[in-house]
Design a protein around this motif. Structure first.
Motif, short mmCIF file in Angstrom:
data_model
loop_
_atom_site.label_atom_id
_atom_site.label_comp_id
_atom_site.label_asym_id
_atom_site.label_seq_id
_atom_site.Cartn_x
_atom_site.Cartn_y
_atom_site.Cartn_z
N ALA A 27 0.88 -1.24 -0.01
CA ALA A 27 -0.11 -0.13 -0.07
C ALA A 27 0.85 1.27 0.10
O ALA A 27 0.76 2.22 -0.68
N GLU A 28 1.92 1.28 0.88
CA GLU A 28 2.98 2.46 0.88
C GLU A 28 3.45 2.57 -0.37
O GLU A 28 3.81 3.80 -0.95
N ALA A 29 4.04 1.42 -1.13
CA ALA A 29 4.54 1.66 -2.25
C ALA A 29 3.78 2.34 -3.30
O ALA A 29 4.09 2.94 -4.28
N THR A 33 4.04 5.58 -5.71
CA THR A 33 4.10 5.66 -7.19
C THR A 33 3.05 6.95 -7.48
O THR A 33 3.45 7.52 -8.50
N LEU A 34 1.88 7.00 -6.78
CA LEU A 34 1.08 8.15 -7.00
C LEU A 34 1.63 9.52 -6.88
O LEU A 34 1.51 10.24 -7.55
N ILE A 35 2.65 9.63 -5.86
CA ILE A 35 3.47 10.92 -5.71
C ILE A 35 4.07 11.33 -6.90
O ILE A 35 4.24 12.21 -7.25
N ALA A 36 4.81 10.05 -7.57
CA ALA A 36 5.81 10.39 -8.60
C ALA A 36 5.03 10.53 -9.93
O ALA A 36 5.10 11.38 -10.52
N TRP A 37 3.78 10.04 -9.99
CA TRP A 37 2.84 10.30 -11.10
C TRP A 37 2.10 11.59 -11.07
O TRP A 37 2.05 12.14 -12.01
N ALA A 38 2.06 12.15 -9.84
CA ALA A 38 1.67 13.46 -9.82
C ALA A 38 2.75 14.37 -9.94
O ALA A 38 2.20 15.61 -10.49
N THR A 50 5.12 10.64 4.03
CA THR A 50 3.57 10.60 3.45
C THR A 50 2.97 9.05 3.06
O THR A 50 1.77 8.90 3.55
N PRO A 51 3.67 8.13 2.62
CA PRO A 51 3.08 6.91 2.35
C PRO A 51 2.46 6.41 3.48
O PRO A 51 1.49 5.76 3.67
N ASP A 56 -2.22 5.29 6.96
CA ASP A 56 -3.17 5.27 8.28
C ASP A 56 -4.43 5.91 8.02
O ASP A 56 -5.41 5.49 8.51
N ALA A 57 -4.45 6.96 7.00
CA ALA A 57 -5.52 7.82 6.90
C ALA A 57 -6.61 6.88 6.06
O ALA A 57 -7.91 6.93 6.50
N TYR A 58 -5.95 6.06 5.15
CA TYR A 58 -6.94 4.94 4.42
C TYR A 58 -7.90 4.11 5.54
O TYR A 58 -9.07 3.54 5.22
N ARG A 59 -7.24 3.70 6.55
CA ARG A 59 -7.78 3.00 7.37
C ARG A 59 -9.02 3.59 8.26
O ARG A 59 -9.85 2.85 8.50
N GLU A 60 -8.80 4.80 8.48
CA GLU A 60 -9.78 5.71 9.06
C GLU A 60 -10.88 6.06 8.15
O GLU A 60 -12.13 5.80 8.33
#
Length: 209
Positions: A27-29, A33-38, A50-51, A56-60
């Protein structure tokens, strides 16, 4: 370690199958990838952690997949002095995430029912709203899931649910119309059969505004 998860709901959903959750590391990887894509560097100082924070935020954000609306509503009370008129909890704040763009939609829920076998604790209606809101959703589906759970759990003579929400997928992207509101509602039982009961519901929701 992979975790097999089957969402628990009071009513059948399209997710009636076992989901293989990726590992925390995977999940963190994916976030990196999305950070790099942005267009940013996931290795720069401000983004290094940030990952982990996003995971953690997704769990919430999506805690509703691990909660059971039926269990929340399973305790009812019959000693209500013969009360059989509308029970309404209005202006229940909620936030959810659009399943099409994975951006938030934020609003208020109004839930009413006409008691039959008993009443349920008022806070339970707010908790049930959160169970379904904390999933990837459409507002239409969220409306239907809330009312179906109320009907199944407390068997009212009728139920009414209305949601009002602003969708960030419309405010922040696309047409970018900030402040627009989407309203959905659904009626069952007496509310579906009697227009006067619908009008009473709408009047109570709007009272004092």
């Amino acid at each position: 370690m992979d975790i097999n998860v089957k969402p628990k709901t009071a009513t059948p959903t399209a997710l009636d199958r076992v989901i293989d959750r990726p590992s925390r590391a995977e999940a963190e990887a994916a976030v990196r990838t999305l950070i790099a894509w942005a267009g940013d560097d996931p290795d720069r100082e401000g983004l290094l952690d940030t990952p982990r924070r996003v995971a953690d935020a997704y769990r919430e954000f999506y805690a509703g997949y691990d909660e059971d609306a039926g269990k929340i509503l399973e305790t009812t009370f019959s000693e209500v002095g013969g009360y059989d008129d509308i029970v309404l909890v209005r202006d229940i704040p909620f936030n959810s995430h659009c399943e099409h763009h994975m951006v938030p939609f934020i609003g208020k829920a109004h839930i009413a029912y006409l008691p039959h076998d008993g009443v349920v604790g008022l806070s339970k209606l707010a908790r049930v709203t959160d169970v379904f809101a904390r999933r990837l959703q459409t507002q239409e589906n969220l409306t239907a899931q809330i009312i179906e759970s109320v009907n199944e759990a407390i068997n009212p003579r009728g139920a009414a649910v209305m949601l009002e929400a602003e969708h960030m997928c419309m405010s922040m992207r696309g047409v970018r119309k900030h402040g627009s509101s989407t309203i959905t509602h659904r009626f069952t039982g007496v509310f579906a059969e009697d227009r006067q009961e619908q009008d009473r519901f709408f009047a109570l929701v709007r009272a004092g505004r």
